[in-house]
Design a protein around this motif. Sequence first.
Motif, PDB file in Angstrom:
ATOM      1  N   LEU A  56      11.376  -7.220   2.775  1.00 56.60           N
ATOM      2  CA  LEU A  56      10.556  -7.229   1.571  1.00 56.60           C
ATOM      3  C   LEU A  56       9.097  -7.187   2.009  1.00 56.60           C
ATOM      4  CD1 LEU A  56      10.383  -7.583  -1.541  1.00 56.60           C
ATOM      5  CD2 LEU A  56      10.220 -10.048  -1.122  1.00 56.60           C
ATOM      6  N   PHE A  57       8.385  -6.164   1.557  1.00 53.56           N
ATOM      7  CA  PHE A  57       6.970  -6.001   1.929  1.00 53.56           C
ATOM      8  C   PHE A  57       6.115  -6.202   0.687  1.00 53.56           C
ATOM      9  CE2 PHE A  57       3.063  -3.618   2.728  1.00 53.56           C
ATOM     10  CZ  PHE A  57       2.711  -4.114   3.976  1.00 53.56           C
ATOM     11  N   GLU A  88      -0.471  -4.217   8.050  1.00 49.46           N
ATOM     12  CA  GLU A  88      -0.620  -2.766   7.992  1.00 49.46           C
ATOM     13  C   GLU A  88       0.619  -2.030   8.461  1.00 49.46           C
ATOM     14  OE1 GLU A  88      -4.076  -1.907  10.270  1.00 49.46           O
ATOM     15  OE2 GLU A  88      -5.466  -2.683   8.740  1.00 49.46           O
ATOM     16  N   LYS A  89       1.699  -2.780   8.748  1.00 46.47           N
ATOM     17  CA  LYS A  89       2.900  -2.107   9.244  1.00 46.47           C
ATOM     18  C   LYS A  89       4.136  -2.925   8.921  1.00 46.47           C
ATOM     19  CE  LYS A  89       2.525  -4.211  13.826  1.00 46.47           C
ATOM     20  NZ  LYS A  89       2.372  -3.983  15.276  1.00 46.47           N
ATOM     21  N   VAL A  90       5.282  -2.237   8.965  1.00 46.71           N
ATOM     22  CA  VAL A  90       6.593  -2.853   8.816  1.00 46.71           C
ATOM     23  C   VAL A  90       7.413  -2.468  10.037  1.00 46.71           C
ATOM     24  CG1 VAL A  90       8.752  -2.860   7.523  1.00 46.71           C
ATOM     25  CG2 VAL A  90       6.594  -2.901   6.307  1.00 46.71           C
ATOM     26  N   ASN A 141       1.076   1.534   7.492  1.00 47.18           N
ATOM     27  CA  ASN A 141       0.553   1.656   6.132  1.00 47.18           C
ATOM     28  C   ASN A 141       1.661   2.023   5.139  1.00 47.18           C
ATOM     29  OD1 ASN A 141      -2.140   1.210   7.084  1.00 47.18           O
ATOM     30  ND2 ASN A 141      -2.151   3.345   7.798  1.00 47.18           N
ATOM     31  N   PRO A 142       2.680   1.176   5.007  1.00 49.77           N
ATOM     32  CA  PRO A 142       3.816   1.517   4.142  1.00 49.77           C
ATOM     33  C   PRO A 142       3.387   1.705   2.693  1.00 49.77           C
ATOM     34  CG  PRO A 142       3.914  -0.781   4.828  1.00 49.77           C
ATOM     35  CD  PRO A 142       2.833  -0.152   5.622  1.00 49.77           C
ATOM     36  N   LYS A 177       6.828   6.362  -1.025  1.00 49.71           N
ATOM     37  CA  LYS A 177       7.332   7.179   0.078  1.00 49.71           C
ATOM     38  C   LYS A 177       8.324   6.430   0.970  1.00 49.71           C
ATOM     39  CE  LYS A 177       3.117   9.989   0.439  1.00 49.71           C
ATOM     40  NZ  LYS A 177       2.035  10.424   1.356  1.00 49.71           N
ATOM     41  N   ASP A 178       8.150   5.101   1.110  1.00 42.99           N
ATOM     42  CA  ASP A 178       8.900   4.383   2.145  1.00 42.99           C
ATOM     43  C   ASP A 178       9.984   3.468   1.601  1.00 42.99           C
ATOM     44  OD1 ASP A 178       7.219   5.505   4.111  1.00 42.99           O
ATOM     45  OD2 ASP A 178       5.709   3.970   3.709  1.00 42.99           O
TER      46      ASP A 178
END
Length: 1036
Positions: A42-43, A50-52, A94-95, A99-100
Amino acid sequence: MGGTAGFIHTSLAVGTFLVWCQAQGGMRSYGPVFEEQPSHTLFPEGSAEEKVTLACRARANPPATYRWKMNGTELKLEPDSRYRLVAGDLVISNPVKSKDSGSYQCVASNSRGTVVSREASLRFGFLQEFSAEERDPVKIAEGWGVMFTCSPPPHYPGLSYRWLLNEFPNFIPADGRRFISQTTGNLYIAKTEASDLGNYSCFATSHMDFITKSVFSKFSRLSLAAEDARQFPPSIKAKFPADTYALTGQVVTLECFAFGNPVPRIKWRKLDGPQSSKWIGSEPLLQIQQAGFEDEGTYECEAENAKGRDTYQGRIIIHAQPDWLDVISDTEADIGSDLRWSCVASGKPRPTVRWLRDGQLLTSQNRIEVSGGELRFSKLVLEDSGMYQCVAENKHGTVYASAELTVQALAPDFRLNPVKRLIPAARSGKVIIPCQPRAAPKATVLWTKGTELLVNSSRVTITADGTLILQNISKSDEGKYTCFAENFMGKANSTGILSVRDATKITLAPSSADINVGENLTLQCHASHDPTMDLTFTWSLDDFPIDFDKSEGHYRRASAKEAIGDLSISNAQLRHSGRYTCTAQTVVDSASESATLTVRGPPGPPGGVVVRDIGDTSVQLSWSRGFDNHSPIARYLIEARTLLSNQWKQMRTNPINIEGNAETAQVVNLIPWMDYEFRVLASNILGIGEPSLPSSKIRTKEAAPTVAPSGLGGGGGAPNELIITWTPTLRDYQNGDGFGYIVSFRRKGSQAWLRARVPHAESLHFVYRNESIAPYTPFEVKIRAYNRKGEGPESLTAIVYSAEEEPKAAPYRVIAKSVLSSEMDVSWEPVEQGEMTGVLLGYEIRYWKDGDKEEAADRVRTAGLVTSAHVTGLNPNTDYHVSVRAYNRAGTGPPSPATNVTTTRPPPKRPPGNISWTFSGSTVSIKWDPVVAKADESAVTGYKMLYRQDSHSAPTLYLASKSHIDIPIPEDFTHAFVQIRVTGPGGDGTPAEVHILRNSGTSMMVEDSGMRPAPHVVVVTTNSLLMVALISSLEL
């Protein structure tokens, strides 16, 4: 044709060589095995991160390479892409939700095959603001119920809710009258009160991993009209769904809340089964921890108050994610063989199972049949080698199981497992010679002896797996035996030499025996054997080998000689009974003989203790017979324990002696209304055995009390009161419910008895108040107990006096005399006993300084009938007033007339100085300067000197009226320690301490704690001395 055949043969040979090398090498190659797989992530939108990172790591040899799929499509990991690979992990920079967001899967590969990981979702958490629209005010009559709607903004994942009243952080507490639904966020008030007036706002909080965000709504005002005092029945407003679905292991929460006046109470019940121990009920909520299938069913919420009730029902339906019951494992199989793999998973709904080979869906084809959780191969080929996965899934989840299939093609090879080089065998015995070459497919096996081909006969057997078995061996069977193995890959052989030895025989077998518990015994066992071989003995009890190291010293070898295997049994116990087998063994054969050992002991525990015919002081007990342990049961004992004690006690029975053939008896002399457990013990000539398990708990019937309360007494209290006390009756003697006391009392000499009933067993006193009761009047008192079955016996009569009054008379002729500067003696004439209105406890001396008030006086009390007291701790040279009063339990009486006393002045503070001494024959003369008292000090009437020759001798006290003294000394005198101080009416002054030496005539002041006087001081005198005998310890 010939070329093709040759090529196939070469390929197989190469395959064989590779498989064999891999098996033998230190670094065996194997396909990927996941050690870490991606997890649901979960983001939070707007996060500073800035990243996953989605984790993936597989153990493999050669090392694995990695690819990733998103929503089933392989990701292109280009240099300028937001996706990059770090080892096996996928890092998304940068999710972006659009798009992600989706499902991700890791693919790990090496030369042995490919596996895919479980799917992991990446979702984006968010919580928007509440609507900016104003909320409508609410107005109802005070006493009615009300609901405020939360209407939370769009969000993911779920929220927790609280409500604000008027301002932050004034949160509304959850109590029985107010309830906040954690499903909808709505606020419910069952019955409004004046304190509820105000503005309300819904406060919603989102917990997203490392970020917490909260928002609150516009305020809605609650206004209350005039109070409606009418009561009304419950009406359930917050309801749980008609069908609640949950997964096993989760926490299930049902909500239920009702309006009503009075505020309703909420109760929960399960309509189609028992209440679970996992329930956590707190009125509006029912929580089931770690829900299981047993929690499935229909649940009812009931709201009830004084005006009525309301109910609501709904179902809990339990589902389960897939969970493996049986999975595949790494398998090595021979080329050309058949293979069946099975995967079985549990779950609800029932999971479907599919199969993957090297990451691709596997379906039925040619030699391969896929049928649900089964995968079958016919006639395996080398190309079937690879990584296989079975996947079980239902709507709640997916589980993966992986295994590697290695198809082998090997020519027969004996290098790992040759036929044993030397094969010893016993004459007339049997020998088994395995033939187990490594081969794929399985090799065909032939056996020869020398040049003779062996075939199955009455003495020779060749089993299906190639093992050679020879029976009834004789000397002629000695020789070389060769196993020949062959398959289409090649052939090989291995040879062993059979040597025939003498058979092992038991020459002295153990004999059966009977012994008693605690006795010792030796079981004999001797054997003969082939002298070229080692002989060992083993023992077993009822076919279980005896471990001497774990026998707690009960078993040991009786002899160290090779041919003697006697077993020594020490301190035999019942468990040592049974069939003992002695086995004499060499590497080629063995021989065994058995004997039975019977250990007699106290009986085993009786069983099935049942209590019936329960009376107030007796019950009937029955039991079943236990093991007699080889000695007849002589008699039984019955023990019991109560809830008041954990100790078991032997009980009286009818008959008094219970014979060994009995299985029932009456237990008598029990305590009525008492909880009991019973157990039975059996005995024989060898002792008392283990007790039975306790019976179920029973309670004897009630009966009237049989014992009178004890400790009858009393007295004291306020004026016009009679206080009667007793010791509360123990639970053992209450005999029934509704226990209390009946107190009877009358003024001594009168005829009529007064009675008072005092309820409760723990009561311990009764107070009778009457204005006619004179102080310290004797009463006759008696007591009995009662319960709901009747009254018990009455106690003996005791005399108790009514409350006392303070003494009415004062002591007289009080005389106070100063003794020292800080002490005085006080004496008086006692009060007359006829003037007392209670028991005289003693006298109280009060003394205070001239100028102080009597209320600030210090006090000293005496006990009993003494008529003098010694008072210490006074100030020197001070005027005091002194009075004396009598006292009893009611208080102190009137004071005597005050008398005056003046304490003496203190002794001089200055110690004697200029101490000197001279020796003359057997005398030492000691002098010092006289001490002159100051105006505020008492006169000097003399001096005290404490003389001690050394630290071990007893000190001697000398009294002198002048400032010098002559002391006799022994001829060998060398030194002495001396203390000198003044004395007079004010007491003793400060001492001067000197150390007298034979060769010195001047004073020497010393600090020596050893100079303190010891017990039994001897006092002597000269012409100028007064002689005093001090027997006890004297401190100057």
